[in-house]
Design a protein around this motif. Structure first.
Motif, PDB file in Angstrom:
ATOM      1  N   ILE A  61     -16.320  60.427  38.083  1.00  0.00           N
ATOM      2  CA  ILE A  61     -17.481  61.047  38.603  1.00  0.00           C
ATOM      3  C   ILE A  61     -18.378  59.807  38.256  1.00  0.00           C
ATOM      4  O   ILE A  61     -18.548  59.486  37.235  1.00  0.00           O
ATOM      5  N   VAL A  62     -19.368  59.756  39.391  1.00  0.00           N
ATOM      6  CA  VAL A  62     -20.416  58.929  39.180  1.00  0.00           C
ATOM      7  C   VAL A  62     -21.718  59.549  39.922  1.00  0.00           C
ATOM      8  O   VAL A  62     -21.563  60.066  40.904  1.00  0.00           O
ATOM      9  N   GLN A  63     -22.929  59.492  39.148  1.00  0.00           N
ATOM     10  CA  GLN A  63     -24.009  60.171  40.044  1.00  0.00           C
ATOM     11  C   GLN A  63     -25.266  59.121  39.737  1.00  0.00           C
ATOM     12  O   GLN A  63     -25.581  58.231  38.729  1.00  0.00           O
TER      13      GLN A  63
ATOM     14  N   THR B 178     -13.909  39.330  36.667  1.00  0.00           N
ATOM     15  CA  THR B 178     -12.754  38.912  37.535  1.00  0.00           C
ATOM     16  C   THR B 178     -12.751  39.203  38.779  1.00  0.00           C
ATOM     17  O   THR B 178     -12.577  38.722  39.991  1.00  0.00           O
ATOM     18  N   LEU B 179     -13.030  40.742  38.845  1.00  0.00           N
ATOM     19  CA  LEU B 179     -13.137  41.309  40.244  1.00  0.00           C
ATOM     20  C   LEU B 179     -14.417  40.711  41.124  1.00  0.00           C
ATOM     21  O   LEU B 179     -14.238  40.533  42.371  1.00  0.00           O
ATOM     22  N   ALA B 180     -15.419  40.472  40.503  1.00  0.00           N
ATOM     23  CA  ALA B 180     -16.693  39.920  41.122  1.00  0.00           C
ATOM     24  C   ALA B 180     -16.209  38.564  41.763  1.00  0.00           C
ATOM     25  O   ALA B 180     -16.665  38.082  42.757  1.00  0.00           O
ATOM     26  N   GLU B 181     -15.509  37.840  40.795  1.00  0.00           N
ATOM     27  CA  GLU B 181     -15.002  36.364  41.577  1.00  0.00           C
ATOM     28  C   GLU B 181     -14.290  36.635  42.806  1.00  0.00           C
ATOM     29  O   GLU B 181     -14.418  35.640  43.539  1.00  0.00           O
ATOM     30  N   LYS B 182     -13.526  37.548  42.839  1.00  0.00           N
ATOM     31  CA  LYS B 182     -12.771  37.868  43.864  1.00  0.00           C
ATOM     32  C   LYS B 182     -13.533  38.429  45.215  1.00  0.00           C
ATOM     33  O   LYS B 182     -12.782  38.928  46.139  1.00  0.00           O
ATOM     34  N   GLY B 183     -14.697  38.922  44.836  1.00  0.00           N
ATOM     35  CA  GLY B 183     -15.577  39.427  45.927  1.00  0.00           C
ATOM     36  C   GLY B 183     -15.171  40.933  46.179  1.00  0.00           C
ATOM     37  O   GLY B 183     -15.241  41.360  47.110  1.00  0.00           O
ATOM     38  N   ILE B 184     -14.499  41.321  44.960  1.00  0.00           N
ATOM     39  CA  ILE B 184     -13.995  42.813  45.267  1.00  0.00           C
ATOM     40  C   ILE B 184     -15.170  43.883  44.584  1.00  0.00           C
ATOM     41  O   ILE B 184     -15.718  43.724  43.456  1.00  0.00           O
ATOM     42  N   ASN B 185     -15.477  44.789  45.510  1.00  0.00           N
ATOM     43  CA  ASN B 185     -16.782  45.599  45.059  1.00  0.00           C
ATOM     44  C   ASN B 185     -16.046  47.100  44.182  1.00  0.00           C
ATOM     45  O   ASN B 185     -15.110  47.323  44.877  1.00  0.00           O
ATOM     46  N   ILE B 186     -16.852  47.288  43.030  1.00  0.00           N
ATOM     47  CA  ILE B 186     -16.358  48.237  42.499  1.00  0.00           C
ATOM     48  C   ILE B 186     -17.218  49.516  42.975  1.00  0.00           C
ATOM     49  O   ILE B 186     -18.300  49.662  42.708  1.00  0.00           O
ATOM     50  N   GLN B 187     -16.408  50.534  43.070  1.00  0.00           N
ATOM     51  CA  GLN B 187     -17.290  51.932  43.770  1.00  0.00           C
ATOM     52  C   GLN B 187     -17.267  52.752  42.461  1.00  0.00           C
ATOM     53  O   GLN B 187     -18.579  53.590  42.641  1.00  0.00           O
ATOM     54  N   VAL B 188     -16.352  53.159  41.764  1.00  0.00           N
ATOM     55  CA  VAL B 188     -16.693  53.899  40.599  1.00  0.00           C
ATOM     56  C   VAL B 188     -16.058  53.369  39.449  1.00  0.00           C
ATOM     57  O   VAL B 188     -14.867  52.680  39.393  1.00  0.00           O
ATOM     58  N   ILE B 189     -16.559  53.529  38.045  1.00  0.00           N
ATOM     59  CA  ILE B 189     -15.808  53.036  36.941  1.00  0.00           C
ATOM     60  C   ILE B 189     -15.587  54.502  36.064  1.00  0.00           C
ATOM     61  O   ILE B 189     -16.489  55.068  35.768  1.00  0.00           O
ATOM     62  N   SER B 190     -14.542  54.193  35.177  1.00  0.00           N
ATOM     63  CA  SER B 190     -14.424  55.357  34.314  1.00  0.00           C
ATOM     64  C   SER B 190     -13.736  54.734  33.112  1.00  0.00           C
ATOM     65  O   SER B 190     -12.773  53.623  33.298  1.00  0.00           O
TER      66      SER B 190
ATOM     67  N   VAL C 221      -9.741  51.023  30.862  1.00  0.00           N
ATOM     68  CA  VAL C 221     -10.908  50.974  31.680  1.00  0.00           C
ATOM     69  C   VAL C 221     -10.441  51.034  33.227  1.00  0.00           C
ATOM     70  O   VAL C 221      -9.308  50.496  33.432  1.00  0.00           O
ATOM     71  N   SER C 222     -10.837  52.058  34.028  1.00  0.00           N
ATOM     72  CA  SER C 222     -10.663  52.064  35.402  1.00  0.00           C
ATOM     73  C   SER C 222     -11.590  51.903  36.262  1.00  0.00           C
ATOM     74  O   SER C 222     -12.699  52.146  36.108  1.00  0.00           O
ATOM     75  N   VAL C 223     -11.336  51.283  37.452  1.00  0.00           N
ATOM     76  CA  VAL C 223     -12.218  51.072  38.574  1.00  0.00           C
ATOM     77  C   VAL C 223     -11.683  51.543  39.671  1.00  0.00           C
ATOM     78  O   VAL C 223     -10.398  51.304  39.916  1.00  0.00           O
ATOM     79  N   LEU C 224     -12.449  52.170  40.679  1.00  0.00           N
ATOM     80  CA  LEU C 224     -12.103  52.409  42.124  1.00  0.00           C
ATOM     81  C   LEU C 224     -12.327  51.483  43.105  1.00  0.00           C
ATOM     82  O   LEU C 224     -13.567  50.857  43.015  1.00  0.00           O
ATOM     83  N   ILE C 225     -11.437  50.749  43.832  1.00  0.00           N
ATOM     84  CA  ILE C 225     -11.696  49.777  44.688  1.00  0.00           C
ATOM     85  C   ILE C 225     -11.351  49.988  46.043  1.00  0.00           C
ATOM     86  O   ILE C 225     -10.379  50.940  46.160  1.00  0.00           O
TER      87      ILE C 225
END
Ligand code: ADP
Ligand code: ASP
Ligand code: MG
Length: 406
Positions: free
Chosen positions: A293-295, A363-375, A381-385
């Motif tokens: 969940i993110v708000q 690491t994800l930023a270097e690959k140009g991958i946008n993180i949508q949600v983090i928990s 550590v989990s990220v939604l991409i």
């Protein structure tokens, strides 16, 4: 003499060649003087096919008849293995869940084992016979067949090992152990010699389907060591053990992913007390699990955008449930997206080391991958991409945490 429970998964009983190979594995342990009980899955692909038939037939997704259909896959393999063992001169018989019985609660499609009556199996073992038990199925309180959720044969095996007081529970599968990441995607994944229950539990619940989550939970609770190994060779696999059995603990021991995610965003929801309860209460009532969940509070502070994830299979119902409360929630827009994947890094070493999450984000930023949600939790550590970056993200993270095999 040790008592051993051996579990063979779908690819390990895929056809008569694999079933004969499984029989030879049983014989090897018997020849070493051990007592063996076997737990089997259906042939690979069969349960999927049955799910398809049940869906075509219509009716409720999780119902007694749905489970009656799904449980049939395992009946074939246990009979075939028992026949193969008999053919080799070994006394054996097949057992279905209700014949033992393996008692479960009455939740069709994801029942939990409550108790296994061992008397009949003990008699069988005592008489020098090999019991070949159908995994994934049990007997509900109403006398109907229940199934344990996909991958549930792992759980049958662990529960049986605990009930029979087995010294070993060997999980035979199509990979030769638990790897730092799914070896089918990350070619440089390394086989782990040992992994802690806690890490395995996170890996399983975050998507690594090599063991069913509930099986790891049960093993942890009962102190049952698990040995995940290949049905194609007798090389040692991975031991799932207590944390104090592992001398050199890596900070990150694995990277898992789950494609079974879908994202819902409510745009411009009123930012006032009671709103979250009004969204998540009805979802809980509909038995829909909300994961991340993110708000974000909007600039004016009067409204907020709220994003959360649910299992892909629940997306439609989740959207309907939220939309039914639109008047009360007064959101401007509802956006759903099922082209997402959850990628997680896991390791008990995170408790005492800072910077693990930061490395993931960089690491994800270097690959140009946008993180949508983090928990996060204590050991993950989990990220939604976006789903299209699954492979890229897994491989990049695997290298970034120094997990690549030489
Ligand atoms: P079985 O039919 O034997 O139960 P599964 O297909 O359920 O086998 O589980 C084994 C599969 O799990 C492997 O083929 C592999 O692709 C997948 N897997 C995912 N993550 C991992 C991991 N970290 N280590 C090993 N296997 C993994
Ligand atoms: N046959 C069931 C499934 O495919 C159970 C299992 O194999 O563990 O999910
Ligand atoms: Mg499995």
């Amino acid at each position: 003499m040790a008592r051993i429970v051996q579990k063979f998964g779908g690819t390990s009983v895929a056809d008569m060649v694999r079933i004969k190979a499984a029989a030879a594995t049983v014989k090897r342990e018997l020849d070493d003087g051990h007592q063996v009980a076997v737990v089997l899955s259906a042939m690979v692909g069969v349960t999927d096919q049955l799910v398809g038939y049940a869906a075509e037939a219509g009716g409720a997704h999780y119902s007694s008849e749905y489970d009656a259909v799904l449980a049939t896959g395992e009946q074939g393999t246990v009979g075939l293995l028992a026949l193969s063992l008999q053919e080799m001169g070994i006394q054996a018989r097949s057992w279905l869940g209700w014949q033992i019985p393996i008692r479960t609660d009455g939740v069709y499609g994801k029942a939990r084992i409550e108790n296994i009556e061992t008397e009949a199996l003990e008699r069988c073992l005592g008489a020098g016979e090999v019991p070949v038990v159908a995994g994934f199925q049990g007997l509900g309180p109403d006398g109907r067949i229940t199934t344990l959720g996909r991958g549930g044969t792992d759980t049958t095996a662990v529960a049986l090992a605990a009930a029979l007081g087995a010294e070993r529970c060997d999980i035979y599968t199509d990979v030769d152990g638990v790897y730092t990441s799914d070896p089918r995607i990350v070619a440089k994944a390394r086989k782990l010699e040992k992994i802690t229950y806690e890490e395995m539990l996170e890996m399983a619940s975050l998507g690594a389907k090599v063991l069913q989550t509930r099986a790891v939970e049960l093993a942890m609770k009962s102190g049952q060591r698990l040995h995940v190994r290949s049905s194609y060779s007798d090389a040692p696999g991975t031991l799932v053990v207590d944390e104090d059995e592992i001398v050199e603990q890596e900070i990150v021991s694995g990277i898992a992913y789950s494609r079974d995610e879908a994202k819902i965003t409510l745009v411009q929801v009123a930012d006032k007390p009671g709103v979250a309860a009004a969204i998540f209460g009805p979802l809980a009532d509909a038995s829909i699990n909300v994961d991340m969940i993110v708000q974000n509070v909007s600039a004016g502070g009067k409204t907020t955008d709220l994003t959360f994830t649910v299992a892909k299979g629940d997306l439609e119902r989740a959207v309907e449930t939220v939309a039914a409360n639109k008047k009360k929630l007064q959101y401007k827009d509802l956006i759903s997206d099922s082209d997402v994947v959850k990628v997680s890094v896991i390791g008990v070493g995170m408790r005492s080391h800072a910077g693990v999450a930061q490395r993931m984000f960089t690491t994800l930023a270097e690959k140009g991958i946008n993180i949508q949600v983090i928990s996060t939790s204590e050991i993950k550590v989990s990220v939604l991409i976006a789903e299209e970056y699954t492979e890229l993200a897994l491989r990049a993270l695997h290298s970034a945490y120094g997990l690549d095999a030489e």
